[in-house]
Structures are given as C-alpha cells and as structure tokens.
Design a protein around this motif. Structure first.
Motif, PDB file in Angstrom:
ATOM      1  N   VAL A   1      -6.660   6.019  -2.506  1.00  0.00           N
ATOM      2  CA  VAL A   1      -5.797   5.844  -1.336  1.00  0.00           C
ATOM      3  C   VAL A   1      -6.552   6.342  -0.115  1.00  0.00           C
ATOM      4  O   VAL A   1      -6.934   7.509  -0.039  1.00  0.00           O
ATOM      5  N   VAL A   2      -6.788   5.443   0.838  1.00  0.00           N
ATOM      6  CA  VAL A   2      -7.527   5.787   2.053  1.00  0.00           C
ATOM      7  C   VAL A   2      -6.537   5.911   3.207  1.00  0.00           C
ATOM      8  O   VAL A   2      -5.792   4.977   3.499  1.00  0.00           O
TER       9      VAL A   2
ATOM     10  N   PHE B   1       0.829  -1.212   0.000  1.00  0.00           N
ATOM     11  CA  PHE B   1       0.000   0.000   0.000  1.00  0.00           C
ATOM     12  C   PHE B   1       0.861   1.260   0.000  1.00  0.00           C
ATOM     13  O   PHE B   1       0.569   2.231  -0.699  1.00  0.00           O
ATOM     14  N   SER B   2       1.941   1.254   0.787  1.00  0.00           N
ATOM     15  CA  SER B   2       2.807   2.431   0.889  1.00  0.00           C
ATOM     16  C   SER B   2       3.477   2.747  -0.438  1.00  0.00           C
ATOM     17  O   SER B   2       3.502   3.900  -0.883  1.00  0.00           O
TER      18      SER B   2
ATOM     19  N   ASP C   1       1.073  12.684   1.328  1.00  0.00           N
ATOM     20  CA  ASP C   1      -0.043  13.577   1.641  1.00  0.00           C
ATOM     21  C   ASP C   1      -1.335  13.069   1.015  1.00  0.00           C
ATOM     22  O   ASP C   1      -1.346  12.634  -0.145  1.00  0.00           O
ATOM     23  N   GLY C   2      -2.412  13.153   1.780  1.00  0.00           N
ATOM     24  CA  GLY C   2      -3.713  12.803   1.240  1.00  0.00           C
ATOM     25  C   GLY C   2      -4.209  13.884   0.301  1.00  0.00           C
ATOM     26  O   GLY C   2      -4.047  15.070   0.557  1.00  0.00           O
ATOM     27  N   ARG C   3      -4.836  13.476  -0.813  1.00  0.00           N
ATOM     28  CA  ARG C   3      -5.337  14.450  -1.788  1.00  0.00           C
ATOM     29  C   ARG C   3      -6.848  14.353  -1.924  1.00  0.00           C
ATOM     30  O   ARG C   3      -7.414  14.747  -2.927  1.00  0.00           O
TER      31      ARG C   3
ATOM     32  N   GLN D   1       0.017   5.669   7.273  1.00  0.00           N
ATOM     33  CA  GLN D   1      -0.785   4.449   7.319  1.00  0.00           C
ATOM     34  C   GLN D   1      -1.954   4.577   6.334  1.00  0.00           C
ATOM     35  O   GLN D   1      -2.875   5.361   6.545  1.00  0.00           O
ATOM     36  N   VAL D   2      -1.874   3.797   5.256  1.00  0.00           N
ATOM     37  CA  VAL D   2      -2.846   3.913   4.164  1.00  0.00           C
ATOM     38  C   VAL D   2      -3.384   2.538   3.782  1.00  0.00           C
ATOM     39  O   VAL D   2      -2.812   1.500   4.121  1.00  0.00           O
ATOM     40  N   TYR D   3      -4.485   2.576   3.047  1.00  0.00           N
ATOM     41  CA  TYR D   3      -5.141   1.369   2.532  1.00  0.00           C
ATOM     42  C   TYR D   3      -5.601   1.673   1.110  1.00  0.00           C
ATOM     43  O   TYR D   3      -6.182   2.727   0.855  1.00  0.00           O
TER      44      TYR D   3
END
Length: 776
Positions: free
Chosen positions: A423-424, A406-407, A644-646, A433-435
């Motif tokens: 990407v959650v 995932f990373s 970074d989350g988008r 920490q992503v899924y």
C-alpha cells in the motif's frame, strides 16, 4: 446500566482516586489515568471484557473552508465520474427494443428522478456519509463501527486499553434503548451472526471491486461508441481495441496518486457537468417542456400498469443511473464529508437531473433515437467538442471506483481479511489517498479481459447492475444496524427508511437478477473468487492466532527460562515480532531451545490493527514490563488503524520505539515505588523529608541506570529483529476441506504475497527468522 458499563465506571472511579492521591503527594505530575489502570488488570495476559466506547455519527475530516473547497473541486475529478457519465448509457439500456408508448418516457424519467433523489442524494449524501469512521467510508468502515460497539470481531485480540485511544470512542445519545441492547447482545452471543456479518462485509467489498472492473469498461466503450454517429463505418472490434488502449493508459497513471489525478481530472469533469446541464436545459426548452410532469410519481404507477413485467425488467436499466453512488462513500477517505456534500448538491446532482430531463424531452419527439439517446440529442455544432469531453470524462469516470478499490483493499488488509499487498500513500497531506500496485495490475487485466469478451455495453450493463444493486443492499443492511445500535435512531424513521429506500433497492436487485444469464453472472463470479480468497486468508490467520493463544508462554515460564543460568545474556536489544497480543508466542521457547542466548534487553513487539481509521501517534505504542525488573524484558503493542501507513523506514520506527520505551521505563519505575513513597509521606516524624529525598534519589538512580542501558544499545546499533517463520498445517484428523483450505490454499497465498519483513521494511542484515510448524 449494563454490566460492562458498571465495571468500566468502577475502574474509572478507582483510577481517579489513585490519580488524586498521587497528585496530593506531588509525585506524578501530569500522569494520565491510563498509565495507572493497567496496574490493576494486565490485558496482555487476560482477554478484555466488553469495551463500551463510541464515536459520533458524522465525524469527518476537519479543515478550513479553503481546504474543504479545494477537496470539493478535487472530488469532482475522482468521485463523480461514474455517476456523471451514466447519461451516456442509461436510456439505451432501459429501451433496448425501442420506445413502444410515448408516455413510457415520462414513467422512466420519473423513476430516474426519484431514484437519484432517494438513493444518491438522501441515502448516500445525507445519511450514509454520516456513518463514516473518523472520516473514512466504505463497507469496512461500517463494519469497524459495528465491531467497536459490539464484540463482533472473530479474532480475540481486544484489550481494555484500546478504549483509551482517542479515535476509538463513539459518542451516542445518552438515552439507552432496549432494542439497541437486545440487538447488540444477540450479535455478541451468536457466533453464526458474527460469521454472517463478516461474510456480508467481504461480499460488499468484493462487489465494489467488481464495480472497479466494470465501470471503466462500460464508461469507455459508451463514450468511444459515440464515434459511430459521425463515422458509421466503425466496427465493434475497432471500438473495442480503441477502448482497450485507453484503459491501459488509465491504469498506468494511477501511480501518480489521487491528489495529482484529482487536480488534473477535475477541470474536465467540471466542463462535462456544465455541458450536459446546459444541453439538457436547451433540449428541455426546445423539444417538450411538458416532461416536467415526470416529477409527479403517478406516472410510475401508469408505467407499471401498462408494461407490467417488462416495466419490472426495465428497472435493471434504471439502476444504471445510480452507478457511482457507492463511490461517494467508498472514496470519502480521499476527501471529506463536507467537500463531497458541497460538490454533490451544487454541481453534480442538478447537472445530471437536467441531462436526463433534456434527453427525455428530445426522445418525446424522436422515439427512433432511443438506442443512442445521448449523442443524438446533442446539437450538431457541439457534437465534436462534446464527443471529446465525453471520451475524456468516461476515462475519468473509471477513477472513482479505482480509487475506491484501493481504499477498501487497504481497510480489508488492515483488518486481516486480505493477503498482504503493498500500500503506497500517495499524499502526505491526505492520509486516505493510497495506491495498491498489485490490485491496479489485476484490475487492468480484468478490465481488458471483460472488454475483449463482451465488446459492447448491453451485456456489461446487465453485469454492472447486479454489482451495484448488491452494494446498495449491503450498505443499507449495515446502515440500519448502525442506526439501531449506535445512533439510537427513532424506530419509526428506521421503518420509514426500510419501506422506502430499502424496498426500492430490493426491487432493483430482483430485477437485475433476472438478467443473470445475460452477463449478470460476471460480478457474482468475481465476488465468489474474491470472497473465497478473503475468507481463506482470514480463516488461516485466525487459526494461527488461536493456536498461539492456546500455546502461549506464561509469565512464570518466561521468568523461568530467562533466569536459567545456562541462558547467556549479552549486550544488545532484540525486537521479537509476534502477532499475539495476550501473552508470549510459543516461537520464543522454540528459539531459546535452539539458541540458548538472549540480548540484555528483550522487547516482544505485536503489530495490532484496531477497528478505527487512524491511531494518533501518542497512542501508537503500549508497553508492559515482565517482572522482575532485573530481566529487562518488555512487551509492546504497536497499534494502527486501517488508514495508517505501516511502511515507516526501520530507522524511524526504531527511534520511535526506543524513545517510547525510555519514557515507559521512567514512568514504570516511578509508579512501582509509589505505595512506599506514599506511606513515607503520611508519616509525621521530623526525618520524613529526608526519607522522601532518599527514596526519590534511589528511583532516579534506577531510572538512569536502565535508561542508560537502552541508550547504549541504541548508540551502538546492537538491535536485532527476530521474527517467526511459521508454517501452518491442519492437524491430524482434520476434515479434507480444512486440509485443503490450510495446507494448500492458505499456504499458497502466503507464499505468493509479500512477507511480513517486506511489509515492515526490516533490514535483512539485522533480521533473524525462527522457523516453526503450527498444527491447527
């Protein structure tokens, strides 16, 4: 000093002089130098020169010791499952035909001990983890470090202002070494080397994903296979179907996130390491304490002199004791450098070493049990408790490479090397920490397919060894580049690393390639498929970007279009999304030609990925104004790192962008009037103070008027999102291969994955798409 450094120093000196003059006249209290430097060079139109910025080797996520110890505990449940369960299948893989000489056990044990010491402990725990990118690890983290130090990126979107992002900087030793400059210059000037580095990065990423497929298969099959020790009637098919059911459940719980999984799994793996360590010490004391002699590497020499080619082939089994070592680095973004070092040195490494010494001691007295060394060496009263813990640990073992997958998908996606997927972010506390739902489903299907296809661990072990050896070699290659160019490491230490760890890894790679036809082809097949997908996506992305650069709208043309009286300007704010950083996308002229109307405020928004892990919120937005002021047209680059989350809600993004825009308007108008105000301040006539007051009042009125327009737009909700819906086609006369890659493969991938408006969660009722065909 290099030319880039001289230019950079002159710019900094100029900025400091400006800042000092401004401060003396009391006009720009608190303005940063970066808000002045762009007046000299507008990198929204020009290509940036060399950016010589640096980051310290070994920077990592900070935090209190309480937080570090919590992460250390969590990491046991996520990072070490694969490495910790390797005693289940290593010795059977080394001795598939039984033990022919009792002293071979000492040679093999010595190989295992020194492999763990050199590669797992010294290389990964103490060297590779230090090559992190602001706390993030993996192949793309190393690639991003190299991209920041040298102009390696194939997408020409570098800007001088990028160096002002705090996380962009690298701190390196002050002494400049000729070899570092030479290597950097060679990479920057040679296009073939740039492509080669990108290809190696994609290959390393693909191999880690291959690990993510093979790890669950071999770990679960090995653990469930232990039931034969108690129930010999079980067939391969029964064990296979039980393993498939466990794998499906494992992938279904990934959606809960690393944080919850880590806390759930950590106690089980802690028991596992405690049990294998205690049982290993028990077997060591009971059967043959003499195996301690294996710490003498002379037994490796004797082993090779006795077995020659067979000893070399057996290295394909020895490397399985290192599986999961790469997860220490790839999973770093989920935890921290210090937490992984603590858990590795205090719990994981000692327990694994004790387990191997215990198994070797047992086999010295029971050669016939080599094919099932782990379960045979367990004392009978502990068999069933150990079996339950082993099955649970094998399930958990899969977690390390799944999390790592995932990373690295998140990293490759951000750097334009993977098709758009969701990407959650599963933890608000730990950004790494992503899924990734799509990847989770594909990994699950691939794992089930491999398990059904191979049914046992021997052939999967052959495949697994190749994937692991390739990842080790690629990591070492990039690490030596970092040592030479960025860390400026002593050349003798680099040579020592190459002749010990590097040579050992090449020896492992040569051995596992020998078993190519016996299952070793599988990870290479996975890698070929993934590299092809990644390269086609990156190729199409770059071609589209270069087309926009070649056909971009000049500043003069933009002014001409927007000043045309036939173009109607009506109240509202339009956010025109474009991937182009320098200049205006040609889609804009296509839009105006068909819709001769523009909003009163127009902002060209470019979403840009920097080769760093995170961009601080204060550095997220970068604005420029299109002159003259009366047009109310702005350009904005929104910068993200690969962690970074988008997927911010559009309301939040909207609010942040407008807020930053208002701040920019105030500073921009203030700076645009500075020269005149400075001249007024230098005069000595009695009316000077009155003139300055009038000038200040005029500036304030202009600021209030323009900010008022933006505020009115925000309150009324008259904000529209414009986005290009461009189709990319190979130009006439292109080669057949290019037509296949662009017209079919790339466009097919674009249709299959998430669209840009889905990724940025733009409301459909406010979205207007502009269609255009690019012939690249």
């Amino acid at each position: 000093m290099e030319g880039g450094d001289i230019i950079e120093e002159e710019e900094e000196n100029h900025v400091e002089q400006e800042k000092e003059e401004v401060h003396q006249h009391g006009v720009t209290n608190g303005l940063k130098s970066k808000e002045l430097s762009w007046k000299k060079l507008d990198s929204f139109n020009l290509e940036a020169g060399f950016i010589n910025s640096n980051q310290s080797p070994g920077s990592h996520q900070g935090g209190s010791w309480v937080s570090i110890m919590k992460l250390a505990f969590q990491s046991i449940g996520v990072v070490y499952g694969d490495l910790g369960t390797s005693p289940l299948y290593v010795l059977p893989g080394i001795f598939p035909d039984g033990i022919k000489d009792n002293d071979d056990i000492l040679g093999v044990l010595s190989l295992i001990f020194y492999s763990l010491m050199l590669i797992t402990l010294i290389k990964y725990v103490f060297i590779v983890l230090a090559a992190n990118d602001n706390g993030d690890g993996g192949t793309f983290a190393l690639y991003s470090l190299i991209c920041r130090y040298a102009k390696v990126s194939l997408t020409p979107n570098q800007q001088a202002e990028d160096k002002e992002v705090s996380n962009y900087k690298l701190e390196v030793p002050n002494r400049r070494l000729m070899r570092a400059s030479f290597v950097k210059s060679m990479i920057e000037k040679n296009q073939t080397v740039k492509y080669l580095i990108l290809f190696i990065t994609m290959l390393g990423t693909s191999m880690v994903l291959g690990d993510g497929i093979l790890t669950p298969c071999i770990s679960v099959l090995s653990a469930v296979g232990g039931m034969r020790e108690a129930t010999s009637s079980l067939t391969d098919n029964t064990i296979m179907w039980i393993s498939v059911a466990i794998l499906i459940v494992l992938f279904q719980i990934q959606r809960f996130g690393t944080d919850k999984i880590g806390y759930s799994f950590a106690p089980v793996l802690t028991f596992w390491f405690f049990f294998i360590g205690i049982i290993g010490l028990y077997n060591f004391a009971k059967h043959d304490p003499g195996v301690i002699k294996a710490v003498n590497p002379i037994y490796i020499v004797h082993y090779f002199s006795r077995n020659k080619k067979n000893a070399w082939i057996s290295l394909g089994g020895v490397i399985l004791c290192l599986t999961g070592s790469e997860a220490l680095f790839a999973d770093l973004g989920h935890f921290s450098l210090r937490s992984i070092q603590i858990s590795s040195c205090t719990i994981v490494f000692p327990s694994i070493v004790f387990a191997y010494f215990g198994q070797a001691s047992y086999l010295r007295k029971h050669n016939q049990d080599a094919s099932n060394a782990f379960y045979s060496s367990i004392p009978k009263p502990l068999y069933w408790p150990m079996f339950v813990v082993a099955v649970l640990s094998a399930i958990i073992a899969s977690q390390s490479l799944i999390s790592a997958s995932f990373s690295i998908i998140q990293q490759s996606l951000a750097l334009g090397c993977f098709p758009r997927v969701k990407v959650v972010h599963t933890s608000s506390q730990y950004k790494g920490q992503v899924y990734v739902p799509e990847i989770n489903t594909l990994l699950m299907l691939a794992c089930v397919g491999v398990t059904l296809g191979f049914k046992n661990t021997l052939q999967i072990g052959n495949a697994y060894g190749i994937a692991v050896a390739f990842v080790f070699t690629i990591t070492s290659t990039f690490l030596m580049l970092v040592m030479i160019m960025i860390w400026k490491t002593n050349m003798y230490l680099i040579i020592l690393y190459a002749l010990t760890i590097g040579l050992l890894e090449l020896l492992f790679l040569s051995s596992v390639l020998y078993k190519f036809v016996d299952g070793g082809y599988l990870p290479l097949l996975f890698a070929l498929t993934l590299v092809t997908i990644m390269y086609i996506w990156n190729y199409g992305y770059r071609k589209k970007y270069l087309y926009e650069m070649d056909n971009k709208v000049s500043a003069g043309k933009l002014v001409e279009i927007t000043s045309d009286p036939s173009i109607h300007r009506f109240p509202g704010l339009a956010l025109f999304y474009t991937e182009l950083v320098q200049g205006i996308s040609p889609i804009f002229t296509h839009y105006v030609a068909n819709v001769p109307a523009l909003h009163s405020v127009l902002v060209f928004v470019s979403i840009k990925s920097l080769p760093i892990s995170t961009v601080p919120p204060e550095d997220r937005f970068m604005f420029r104004r299109v002159e003259p002021h009366e047009l109310s047209i702005f350009r904005c680059v929104v910068r993200y790192g690969y962690k970074d989350g988008r997927t911010d809600q559009w309301e939040f993004f909207e609010e942040m962008l407008v807020s930053e825009l208002k701040g920019f308007i105030q500073k921009d108008l203030l700076m645009s009037r500075l020269p005149a105000e400075r001249r007024l301040g230098l005069a000595n006539e009695p009316d000077d103070d009155n003139d300055q007051v009038v000038a200040r009042r005029n500036i304030e009125e202009m600021v209030q008027r323009e900010v008022g327009i933006v505020d009115g737009v925000l309150k009324s909700g008259d904000i529209v999102y414009l986005m290009g819906e461009n189709e990319v086609m190979a130009s006439k006369g292109s080669s057949l291969l290019k037509k296949l890659a662009i017209n079919y493969a790339y466009n097919w991938l674009r249709r299959c994955v998430r669209q840009a408006d889905e990724v940025f969660m733009i409301p459909r009722k406010r979205l207007l798409k502009v269609g255009m065909t690019y012939e690249v």
